[in-house]
Scaffold this motif. Structure first.
Motif, PDB file in Angstrom:
ATOM      1  N   GLU A  80       0.821  -1.214   0.000  1.00 30.49           N
ATOM      2  CA  GLU A  80       0.000   0.000   0.000  1.00 30.49           C
ATOM      3  C   GLU A  80       0.858   1.269   0.000  1.00 30.49           C
ATOM      4  OE1 GLU A  80      -2.805   0.006   3.143  1.00 30.49           O
ATOM      5  OE2 GLU A  80      -3.811  -1.806   2.503  1.00 30.49           O
ATOM      6  N   TYR A 123      -3.100   5.430  -0.940  1.00 26.70           N
ATOM      7  CA  TYR A 123      -4.512   5.815  -0.924  1.00 26.70           C
ATOM      8  C   TYR A 123      -4.772   7.061  -0.087  1.00 26.70           C
ATOM      9  CZ  TYR A 123      -4.549   1.091  -2.736  1.00 26.70           C
ATOM     10  OH  TYR A 123      -4.289  -0.023  -3.486  1.00 26.70           O
ATOM     11  N   HIS A 169       2.343   2.869   4.851  1.00 27.24           N
ATOM     12  CA  HIS A 169       0.906   2.725   4.586  1.00 27.24           C
ATOM     13  C   HIS A 169       0.059   3.369   5.675  1.00 27.24           C
ATOM     14  CE1 HIS A 169       2.222  -0.689   7.009  1.00 27.24           C
ATOM     15  NE2 HIS A 169       0.980  -0.797   7.470  1.00 27.24           N
TER      16      HIS A 169
END
Length: 870
Positions: A80, A123, A169
């Motif tokens: 991630e 993200y 992450h």
């Protein structure tokens, strides 16, 4: 604080004193023995050294190769996490920061190449707009391998990137690793990033990793904001941080700079600056190599920084504080910070420190004022004499140690005979300084005794001579002990007024002894029993000060000694004795301030002669080791700075000489002549002296050696730079001159403009203005442009000069000095070893090493200039 013994006493007080003395008729049998005093001295010195070892030399165990070697960072990153690699090729640019090393200079750079690695959570898009920068430089000077400065930093950063990529992450902000070049030429790499790269506006906080030595602990020596320092202190496993280093560095006492200055001044970023300072003497020399680099040093900074980055990047508050700090400026958030034995870090706001210091100062003045008021005129006189003892202690200590400093150049082969073995200064300067401190304090003690004897003879005429002598001795001892309070109170007042962050040291040296004295010695009785100061009082008094500052003091002295190898920025421009004087005065001041309490215990003991005798033996032994060369001044690992430069000088061509003058120079930034170095260079025909002055544009060789023999090979006339007049006009009473500059193959050069004749100037390459008008500071009447670039950098420039109104008709007759007879001076550098230079380098002793810096020439330099009356 008890009132002074100089006050008059009542009949009841007299009775109490007489009874106390009667109970101590055998006081002569209880004098402190030499063994006790020597034991206290050994405990003090050993304790100070132990604190230093624990605080600065106790390194963590490094991981083994299997645990530490990084694979490709992208492959080991969390799925991630986005790891972005970018190679950044800079445009030509100008670095015009002012102050410090850059006063009177403009830095121009071109064709620099950097590596950037950005680690962000996939993200969380906003993390890309909020970056923590971790920066160091991959370049080094031509004279060194650069193991410490700064390959060690680069290695740590690679491991940090690997570690961060596995945890990012969960970050709220990204981490950007910048591996820059051009730092050694004037912080150009950091400047090019912060002014040109498209990620620069997303950086909110900067961490700089540096080295001013090799190995040891990487110490946090500059920090802008208390919230950032608190964040580091909260998670650092092996904290090493000293605001005293920041005070010294920012004062300009250390002639150096780091990329942190760019991030702070140009980028307006809050941040932290770390550096190795062990073995400062190897900095920028051949000895900055892998064998001196301790794996534990890398482990130390690596573990601290990884913990900090994981904490800071995951904290929303940290980034919020960073953004706010950039808007407000660092002055609002200054802090005091220091570590205790490398185990715990103390951080508190500077404004809180000021309030606390002012409170202590007020209370101290109130207590002293009340005490002196109660003591009356005799007490006030006693106070004055005890203050006089402080002055006498300092003066006597400095004088004795400075006498040795002046004598060393005449006794030893090298003026600084202790660089390779710094422990020699304990005997060379520490012994005479301690003897001088005791002599000065003892003179004050004797004067104080005379005053007290007169007072007691008047107020207590019934005392026997022996009792009177005993009481006077004890009272004088107490006044001398308390003079230390006054000494450190003055330092605290000055430090607080000047806003010196390291004033906390004075606070500890004042409060701890005062508390111990009040606890163990003071009584509520209006008449104090005439007892000796307790040994436990001294132990309690010095425990906290030694733990808090002994290691720091030793480290500072060590850095000063290591810096002497490069102290003379204009070789031969400083007296041979100056380096010794700096070290001796520093040691004398340290001894006077830290031994003030301990020495007060010696005056009425039986240890005076023995202590003096042992100190003289220690001094004699150190002097014998240094003067005979049994302990050499320099070694292959700790070398003397000796530069060899082949010079092709065309400044004489303008005087009618048809050919350039070619010669090889030998000079040293370390004080002292080059007699020993020339032993194996007799066949190279060097001649030395102060009549061999060479103007290298950025510095002047005022003492050195020259040889013309065999210097006509290794260079060609096609490499000689050219300064030529293109246009010279006068319009509206303003003179303007355009000069073309062709540096030929050189992409590293320095150009000096005579500011006594020229108001302003611009520098163009093609159609681009590199150096615009305005903001031209000067040093000694010159402004210097330094250029550093890669192999594809331009070599042809145009210099436009705007003359001052009173200089447009300048001629040599109006010039005040020979140096000012030139309008512009140019030095171009080529990193090439000519045959003559190669032979000289081969024959130099192994304890010699060239010293590199941004203003130094490479091994081949071309000099040219234009006169004022062009």
């Amino acid at each position: 604080m008890p009132r002074g013994r100089g006050s008059t006493v009542t009949a009841s007080e007299k009775t109490k004193v007489d009874e106390a003395v009667s109970r101590n008729e055998d006081y002569g049998k209880h004098r402190r023995t030499p063994f006790l005093l020597l034991g206290l001295l050994i405990v003090f010195l050993h304790g100070s050294w132990s604190v230093y070892r624990v605080q600065f030399a106790n390194l963590p165990l490094p991981l083994d190769a299997e645990q530490a070697v990084a694979e490709k960072i992208k492959k080991t990153a969390h799925w991630e996490v986005d790891v972005q690699l970018e190679l950044f090729h800079t445009d030509i640019g100008t670095n015009r920061i002012a102050g410090g090393l850059f006063n009177g200079k403009t830095m121009v750079y071109s064709d620099l190449k950097h590596v950037l690695l950005r680690v962000v959570p996939k993200y969380l898009p906003e993390a890309e707009e909020n970056l923590i920068l971790v920066s160091s430089h991959i370049d080094t000077v031509s004279t060194t391998e650069g193991a410490g400065d700064c390959s060690s930093c680069v290695g740590v950063m690679l491991e940090l990137a690997r570690g961060v990529a596995q945890w990012a992450h969960g970050f709220k902000s990204g981490v950007l690793f910048l591996f820059n070049t051009g730092e050694e030429e004037g912080l150009d790499g950091a400047h090019s990033f912060i002014t040109q790269h498209h990620w620069r506006n997303s950086v909110r906080f900067a961490v700089d990793l540096e080295a001013m030595g090799i190995s040891g602990k990487s110490t946090l020596f500059q920090g802008t904001d208390h919230w950032a320092l608190e964040s580091f202190a909260a998670v650092a496993k092996y904290p090493s941080a000293q605001i005293a280093s920041q005070d010294v560095f920012q004062s300009g006492a250390i002639k150096s700079a780091t990329d942190f200055q760019i991030y702070q001044e140009v980028g307006g970023l809050p941040g932290l600056d770390f550096a190795y300072t062990d073995m400062t003497s190897v900095y920028h020399t051949k000895n900055d190599k892998m064998k001196h680099l301790k794996p534990g040093s890398l482990q130390h900074i690596g573990e601290n920084m990884l913990a900090f980055l994981l904490h800071a990047a995951a904290s929303p508050k940290f980034m919020k504080d960073a953004i706010q700090a950039k808007q407000e400026g660092a002055d609002q958030n200054k802090a005091v910070f220091f570590d205790i034995l490398g185990k715990y870090m103390v951080v508190y706001p500077h404004r809180l420190a000021t309030m606390f210091h002012n409170s202590i100062i007020f209370q101290s003045l109130l207590i002293w004022g009340t005490s002196l008021l109660m003591g009356g005129r005799p007490g006030l006189v006693s106070f004055g004499i005890s203050c006089l003892s402080i002055f006498l202690t300092l003066i006597s200590s400095v004088i004795l140690s400075v006498v040795v400093a002046f004598a060393l150049p005449h006794i030893c082969s090298f003026p600084v005979a202790y660089v390779a073995h710094p422990w020699l200064v304990v005997g060379l300067f520490g012994s005479p300084a301690l003897v001088g401190a005791f002599i000065g304090q003892h003179i004050g003690f004797i004067i104080l005794k005379r005053h007290l004897k007169h007072v007691y003879s008047t107020t207590k005429p019934d005392l026997s001579q022996s009792m009177l002598e005993h009481i006077v001795n004890l009272e004088a001892e107490r006044w001398i002990f308390k003079s230390g309070f006054v000494q450190w109170l003055v330092v605290l007042i000055l430090g607080t007024y000047l806003k010196v962050g390291s004033s906390y040291i004075a606070l500890i040296w004042l409060v701890s002894p005062a508390f111990a004295y009040g606890l163990m010695e003071a009584t509520l009785s209006p008449s104090r029993s005439p007892k000796q100061l307790k040994v436990v009082t001294l132990v309690l008094a010095l425990a906290a000060p030694v733990v808090s500052s002994a290691g720091l003091v030793i480290r500072m002295v060590d850095v000063i000694i290591g810096s002497i190898v490069r102290v003379d920025r204009n070789p031969g421009g400083l007296p041979d004795w100056l380096g010794n004087v700096v070290v001796s005065v520093a040691i004398a001041v340290v001894i006077c301030f830290t031994f003030v309490y301990l020495l007060s215990y010696v005056h009425i003991s039986g240890a005076k002669r023995i202590l003096g005798f042992l100190l003289c033996i220690l001094f004699g032994l150190a002097l014998a080791l240094a003067s005979t060369g049994i302990v050499p001044a320099f070694t292959e690992d700790i070398a003397r700075s000796v530069n060899v430069v082949h010079v092709v000088d065309t400044t004489t061509v303008n005087s009618g000489n048809p050919e350039p003058s070619s010669y090889v120079t030998l000079f040293s930034n370390t004080p002292g002549k080059l007699t020993k170095e020339l032993v194996d260079l007799r066949d190279e025909e060097f001649s030395c002296g102060r009549n061999r002055t060479i103007d290298f544009v950025t510095f002047t060789m005022k003492y050195g050696c020259l040889s013309y023999e065999g210097s006509n090979t290794g260079w060609s006339k096609s490499e000689v730079p050219v300064l030529s007049l293109e246009n010279d006009s006068v319009t509206d009473d303003a003179r303007q001159t355009v000069i073309s500059v062709d540096t030929k193959s050189s992409t590293r050069w320095s150009l000096a403009i005579n500011k006594e004749e020229i108001d302003d100037f611009t520098v163009h390459v093609d159609s681009k203005n590199l150096v615009p008008l305005g903001n031209k500071s000067e040093v000694n009447g010159w402004h210097t442009v330094q250029f550093a670039g890669g192999k594809d950098s331009p070599t042809k420039f145009h210099l436009t000069l705007f003359w001052s109104s009173n200089a447009k008709d300048a001629s040599p007759k109006s010039v005040k000095s020979e140096d000012q007879s030139f309008l512009v001076k140019l030095r171009t550098d080529v990193n090439r070893v000519t045959p003559k230079v190669g032979r000289v380098l081969e024959k130099l002793p192994g304890w010699c090493a060239p010293f590199g810096k941004s203003t130094s020439p490479n091994t081949l330099a071309f000099l040219t200039a234009l006169p004022v009356n062009i």
